[in-house]
Scaffold this motif. Structure first.
Motif, PDB file in Angstrom:
ATOM      1  N   PRO A  88       0.821  -1.201   0.000  1.00 19.86           N
ATOM      2  CA  PRO A  88       0.000   0.000   0.000  1.00 19.86           C
ATOM      3  C   PRO A  88       0.859   1.257   0.000  1.00 19.86           C
ATOM      4  O   PRO A  88       2.000   1.255   0.469  1.00 19.86           O
ATOM      5  CB  PRO A  88      -0.793  -0.134   1.315  1.00 19.86           C
ATOM      6  N   ALA A  89       0.314   2.332  -0.558  1.00 21.50           N
ATOM      7  CA  ALA A  89       1.030   3.599  -0.557  1.00 21.50           C
ATOM      8  C   ALA A  89       1.165   4.105   0.868  1.00 21.50           C
ATOM      9  O   ALA A  89       0.277   3.922   1.704  1.00 21.50           O
ATOM     10  CB  ALA A  89       0.286   4.611  -1.419  1.00 21.50           C
ATOM     11  N   ARG A  90       2.296   4.741   1.134  1.00 19.69           N
ATOM     12  CA  ARG A  90       2.526   5.311   2.448  1.00 19.69           C
ATOM     13  C   ARG A  90       2.835   6.792   2.321  1.00 19.69           C
ATOM     14  O   ARG A  90       3.271   7.252   1.264  1.00 19.69           O
ATOM     15  CB  ARG A  90       3.687   4.594   3.143  1.00 19.69           C
ATOM     16  N   ALA A  91       2.616   7.528   3.394  1.00 17.75           N
ATOM     17  CA  ALA A  91       2.972   8.946   3.393  1.00 17.75           C
ATOM     18  C   ALA A  91       4.457   9.074   3.105  1.00 17.75           C
ATOM     19  O   ALA A  91       5.271   8.263   3.544  1.00 17.75           O
ATOM     20  CB  ALA A  91       2.617   9.570   4.736  1.00 17.75           C
ATOM     21  N   ALA A  92       4.811  10.077   2.317  1.00 15.68           N
ATOM     22  CA  ALA A  92       6.195  10.230   1.897  1.00 15.68           C
ATOM     23  C   ALA A  92       6.596  11.693   1.994  1.00 15.68           C
ATOM     24  O   ALA A  92       5.814  12.559   2.393  1.00 15.68           O
ATOM     25  CB  ALA A  92       6.370   9.705   0.476  1.00 15.68           C
ATOM     26  N   GLN A  93       7.837  11.965   1.600  1.00 17.22           N
ATOM     27  CA  GLN A  93       8.375  13.314   1.692  1.00 17.22           C
ATOM     28  C   GLN A  93       9.152  13.641   0.424  1.00 17.22           C
ATOM     29  O   GLN A  93       9.934  12.822  -0.069  1.00 17.22           O
ATOM     30  CB  GLN A  93       9.289  13.415   2.917  1.00 17.22           C
ATOM     31  N   LEU A  94       8.928  14.833  -0.113  1.00 19.24           N
ATOM     32  CA  LEU A  94       9.641  15.312  -1.286  1.00 19.24           C
ATOM     33  C   LEU A  94      10.560  16.447  -0.865  1.00 19.24           C
ATOM     34  O   LEU A  94      10.137  17.387  -0.183  1.00 19.24           O
ATOM     35  CB  LEU A  94       8.649  15.824  -2.334  1.00 19.24           C
ATOM     36  N   THR A  95      11.830  16.366  -1.283  1.00 15.40           N
ATOM     37  CA  THR A  95      12.808  17.407  -0.976  1.00 15.40           C
ATOM     38  C   THR A  95      13.009  18.300  -2.193  1.00 15.40           C
ATOM     39  O   THR A  95      13.242  17.802  -3.297  1.00 15.40           O
ATOM     40  CB  THR A  95      14.156  16.790  -0.566  1.00 15.40           C
ATOM     41  N   ILE A  96      12.904  19.616  -1.988  1.00 11.29           N
ATOM     42  CA  ILE A  96      13.151  20.596  -3.044  1.00 11.29           C
ATOM     43  C   ILE A  96      14.258  21.524  -2.576  1.00 11.29           C
ATOM     44  O   ILE A  96      14.158  22.144  -1.509  1.00 11.29           O
ATOM     45  CB  ILE A  96      11.879  21.403  -3.376  1.00 11.29           C
ATOM     46  N   ASP A  97      15.328  21.616  -3.367  1.00 12.70           N
ATOM     47  CA  ASP A  97      16.473  22.457  -3.005  1.00 12.70           C
ATOM     48  C   ASP A  97      16.834  23.333  -4.202  1.00 12.70           C
ATOM     49  O   ASP A  97      17.394  22.862  -5.184  1.00 12.70           O
ATOM     50  CB  ASP A  97      17.666  21.583  -2.603  1.00 12.70           C
ATOM     51  N   LEU A  98      16.512  24.607  -4.091  1.00 16.23           N
ATOM     52  CA  LEU A  98      16.798  25.550  -5.171  1.00 16.23           C
ATOM     53  C   LEU A  98      18.038  26.383  -4.879  1.00 16.23           C
ATOM     54  O   LEU A  98      18.261  27.427  -5.500  1.00 16.23           O
ATOM     55  CB  LEU A  98      15.589  26.456  -5.405  1.00 16.23           C
ATOM     56  N   GLY A  99      18.837  25.923  -3.912  1.00 17.79           N
ATOM     57  CA  GLY A  99      20.096  26.589  -3.626  1.00 17.79           C
ATOM     58  C   GLY A  99      20.076  27.545  -2.464  1.00 17.79           C
ATOM     59  O   GLY A  99      21.104  28.148  -2.134  1.00 17.79           O
ATOM     60  N   HIS A 100      18.923  27.688  -1.817  1.00 16.45           N
ATOM     61  CA  HIS A 100      18.865  28.575  -0.648  1.00 16.45           C
ATOM     62  C   HIS A 100      18.206  27.856   0.530  1.00 16.45           C
ATOM     63  O   HIS A 100      17.385  28.414   1.247  1.00 16.45           O
ATOM     64  CB  HIS A 100      18.107  29.867  -0.984  1.00 16.45           C
ATOM     65  N   GLY A 101      18.576  26.577   0.679  1.00 13.67           N
ATOM     66  CA  GLY A 101      18.037  25.775   1.774  1.00 13.67           C
ATOM     67  C   GLY A 101      16.970  24.823   1.280  1.00 13.67           C
ATOM     68  O   GLY A 101      16.081  25.219   0.520  1.00 13.67           O
ATOM     69  N   ALA A 102      17.075  23.582   1.703  1.00 15.86           N
ATOM     70  CA  ALA A 102      16.127  22.555   1.255  1.00 15.86           C
ATOM     71  C   ALA A 102      14.787  22.697   1.972  1.00 15.86           C
ATOM     72  O   ALA A 102      14.726  23.013   3.166  1.00 15.86           O
ATOM     73  CB  ALA A 102      16.702  21.170   1.506  1.00 15.86           C
ATOM     74  N   THR A 103      13.719  22.460   1.216  1.00 22.10           N
ATOM     75  CA  THR A 103      12.366  22.433   1.758  1.00 22.10           C
ATOM     76  C   THR A 103      11.832  21.018   1.601  1.00 22.10           C
ATOM     77  O   THR A 103      11.998  20.399   0.543  1.00 22.10           O
ATOM     78  CB  THR A 103      11.446  23.408   1.005  1.00 22.10           C
TER      79      THR A 103
END
Length: 279
Positions: A26-41
């Protein structure tokens, strides 16, 4: 039946059961990392689904599922504040696929829109056709992709990270054609096709971040050991050369890769066969 044979059969059946369960997990809650060069979100599944700009969209001719699909999605540009047309982004999937997408494509004004589709653990997506696992938890999909010339390799699924990066040419000079090559040549055009269609899965001269497919120049370039007609057929339909149910390479039909683009790609590969570099 001898006891040892029964034991081996039981172990085999147990392994098959685990594999089936794994492929249908089953699908589980996950996390996506976005880093545009001024700190990862880091965005969680729940946070993304709760955004006010999340909406249900319809995607015609979905690249991964090969049919019309409906997704809960967020406009991708809304998650990339400060993005400018000269930026370059890298989309890294959990399976080793790495898509290189210039920001100008994401910011196009031609009608194509990139969306981040979010898999809801309460309503998981079906498994991908052909036994290729699952597309979640995050998947970049497009509406009206033809308007901006969006290719099938620019639909990364199993997405884990989005990050700003230098251009491919800056990061990986080993894949560049000879500097003396004319700018309007088939080799230069083929280099652009290579970046768009091949570099997401393959390295060349050991250069690149993808880990799905073999290197395309060392120790041997495919133009060195396959006749041109066989190589063309292989790119159009990998199963036409070798029948392998577990093969991951997709075929590139004429909608995804025109005959002209294929000619240019082969010109680039032949050119690079004479520019081998050991990493």
């Amino acid at each position: 039946m001898p006891r040892t044979s029964m034991k081996r059969m039981a172990v085999g059946l147990f392994a098959i059961a685990l594999a089936v369960l794994g492929s249908n997990r089953p699908a589980r809650a996950a996390q996506l990392t976005i880093d545009l060069g001024h700190g990862a979100t880091r965005w969680s599944t729940a946070t993304l689904l709760a955004r006010t700009d999340a909406r249900t969209i319809t995607v015609l001719g979905d690249v991964a599922f090969k049919r019309t699909r409906h997704y809960r999605a967020v406009p991708l540009a809304n998650l990339l504040p400060g993005l400018v047309a000269s930026d370059h982004l890298q989309f890294v999937a959990a399976d080793g696929f790495t898509a290189e997408i210039p920001a100008v494509l994401l910011l196009n004004k031609r009608g194509s829109t990139a969306w981040l589709a979010i898999e809801d653990p309460a309503r998981p997506w079906p498994a991908l056709p052909g036994g290729h696992g699952r597309a979640g938890p995050f998947y970049v999909v497009w509406t009206q992709p033809r308007a901006a010339g969006v290719g099938p390799e620019q639909w990364p699924y199993q997405l884990a990270t989005i990050r700003r990066a230098d251009s491919v040419a800056t990061r990986f000079p080993a894949i560049l054609p000879d500097p003396a090559t004319p700018t309007d040549s088939a080799v230069r055009r083929g280099f652009a096709v290579f970046q768009r269609t091949c570099f997401a899965c393959h390295t060349l001269n050991g250069a690149g971040d993808a880990r799905l497919g073999p290197d395309l120049n060392i120790p041997h370039n495919p133009t060195e050991y396959l006749r041109a007609d066989l190589l063309r057929g292989y790119i159009r339909d990998p199963q036409s050369l070798r029948r392998w149910p577990q093969a991951k390479m997709p075929g590139f039909d004429r909608q995804a890769l025109s005959d002209g683009d294929l000619d240019d790609l082969l010109a680039y590969l032949r050119h690079m066969a004479g520019r081998k570099a050991t990493p």
